[in-house]
Scaffold this active site. Structure first.
Site, mmCIF file in Angstrom:
data_model
loop_
_atom_site.group_PDB
_atom_site.id
_atom_site.type_symbol
_atom_site.label_atom_id
_atom_site.label_comp_id
_atom_site.label_asym_id
_atom_site.label_seq_id
_atom_site.Cartn_x
_atom_site.Cartn_y
_atom_site.Cartn_z
ATOM 1 N N TYR A 55 -10.468 -6.354 1.155
ATOM 2 C CA TYR A 55 -9.707 -5.629 0.329
ATOM 3 C C TYR A 55 -10.082 -5.593 -1.308
ATOM 4 O O TYR A 55 -10.348 -6.715 -1.945
ATOM 5 C CB TYR A 55 -8.148 -5.909 0.237
ATOM 6 N N SER A 207 0.692 0.603 8.284
ATOM 7 C CA SER A 207 0.950 2.041 8.243
ATOM 8 C C SER A 207 2.149 2.493 8.930
ATOM 9 O O SER A 207 2.112 3.536 9.595
ATOM 10 C CB SER A 207 -0.419 2.687 8.494
ATOM 11 N N PRO A 208 3.294 1.823 8.743
ATOM 12 C CA PRO A 208 4.560 2.197 9.438
ATOM 13 C C PRO A 208 5.028 3.485 8.974
ATOM 14 O O PRO A 208 5.925 4.261 9.620
ATOM 15 C CB PRO A 208 5.380 1.065 8.931
ATOM 16 N N LYS A 217 7.180 13.515 1.515
ATOM 17 C CA LYS A 217 6.830 14.323 0.153
ATOM 18 C C LYS A 217 5.656 15.399 0.605
ATOM 19 O O LYS A 217 5.491 16.018 -0.675
ATOM 20 C CB LYS A 217 6.526 13.309 -0.655
#
Length: 335
Positions: A55, A207-208, A217
């Protein structure tokens, strides 16, 4: 406060909502905002934190370590991962060879400023290294005390089965798998979950909220909101593109009445839906602002009745991705 769950069949307890810094620390948000998010997570009762050496090319581990400095180490559960290329990305800076695993754990601990991590995870399966070599290296990492538990990420059911068999022979066990999972992405349900459950692995799902699409949104027929992930090349725009179809966005909007009826935001509904599944040990969430955490942790402890769970399935219909073949690792190591 956030509830705890056992990590698979192990004795380790983790917060069912876990803070992850994949697309934020060291890239999408400034360091002071990242620290504020971590401290907010702690204030809200989150004690489990997930990162990886890859990351932000190792910077995310440094930022997380700095943010956690001064906290009682025994009161935290810190997870990191190894596999993807790091550093100058030479031929041995990738994969699950003994060399890369041993150098990887030492590098992660140095960046985190810790003597050990609670969970060390194989970030993908490595076809270029004998599985026996990989599992022996993980066994030695555990024996050295540099990691307390070992997990995997995005391994197939067959790979998990083979890995657990070897791990058991070498005196340790795999305790977790970290797959993508949400109401929109359910590819693990057919094969990975039954195998994992039988072998004692819990799912730490990423990524729930389907890269934010399940927050509602993103509206069909409209441009994405300015500053959202769908507009940010550094913040996961490529990852979210698969969900930015009109049929998906339309289906997601059908969830809004269910969320409102349950007194939840759509993000809370998405998290609560994931947490209804007992094979899920934790759901990883990130944040670019502390207030996002304040709202999203309210999903912890929410109970959705069978009627709501069924209604979610009906609303999303055939836009849900269920193909188990999508659980896979690269056939070749990245160059």
């Amino acid at each position: 406060m956030v509830a705890y769950r056992h990590l698979g069949s192990s004795g380790l307890k983790v917060t069912e909502i876990t803070y992850g810094n994949w697309l934020t620390h060291g890239s999408q948000v400034e360091a002071d905002t990242a620290v504020a998010c971590v401290h907010t997570a702690l204030d809200l009762g989150i004690t489990s934190f997930d990162t990886a050496d890859v990351y932000a090319n190792t910077v995310a581990e440094e930022v997380l370590g700095a943010a956690l400095r001064g906290q009682r180490r025994e009161s935290l559960e810190v997870f990191t991962k190894v596999y993807w290329p790091v550093g100058p990305q030479g031929p041995n800076d990738v994969g699950l060879s003994r060399k890369h695993i041993m150098e990887g754990i030492n590098g992660s601990l140095r960046r985190l400023g810790m003597d050990y991590v609670d969970l060390y995870q194989a970030h993908r399966y490595d076809y270029a290294t004998p599985l026996e070599e990989t599992m022996q290296a993980f066994a030695d990492v555990v024996r050295s005390g540099k990691a307390l538990y070992i997990g995997v990420s995005e391994w197939t059911a067959e790979q998990i089965d083979a890995g657990q068999s070897l791990a058991s022979q070498m005196g340790f066990r795999l305790v977790s798998n970290q797959p993508q999972y949400s109401a929109l992405y359910r590819v693990i349900e057919d094969k990975v979950v039954p195998t994992s459950t039988a072998l004692g692995l819990g799912q730490i799902v990423w990524s729930p909220m389907a890269e934010g699409v399940l927050t509602g949104k993103y509206l069909p027929g409209q441009e994405p909101p300015a500053g959202s992930r769908a507009t940010d090349a550094k913040g996961g725009k490529q990852m979210i593109e698969a969900w930015m179809r009109q049929d998906v966005l339309t289906a997601v909007q059908r969830l809004r009445p269910m969320a409102e009826g349950a007194g939840l935001t759509m993000a809370q509904l998405a998290l609560a839906w994931v947490l209804q599944h007992d094979f899920v040990s934790a759901a990883i969430i990130g944040a670019s602002r502390p207030e996002q955490l304040v709202e999203n942790v309210k999903a912890s402890g929410v109970v959705l009745d069978d009627e709501v769970m069924s209604a979610v399935d009906t609303a999303l219909g055939d836009v849900v991705q269920r193909d188990p073949a999508l659980t896979r690792s690269p056939d070749k190591r990245p160059a």
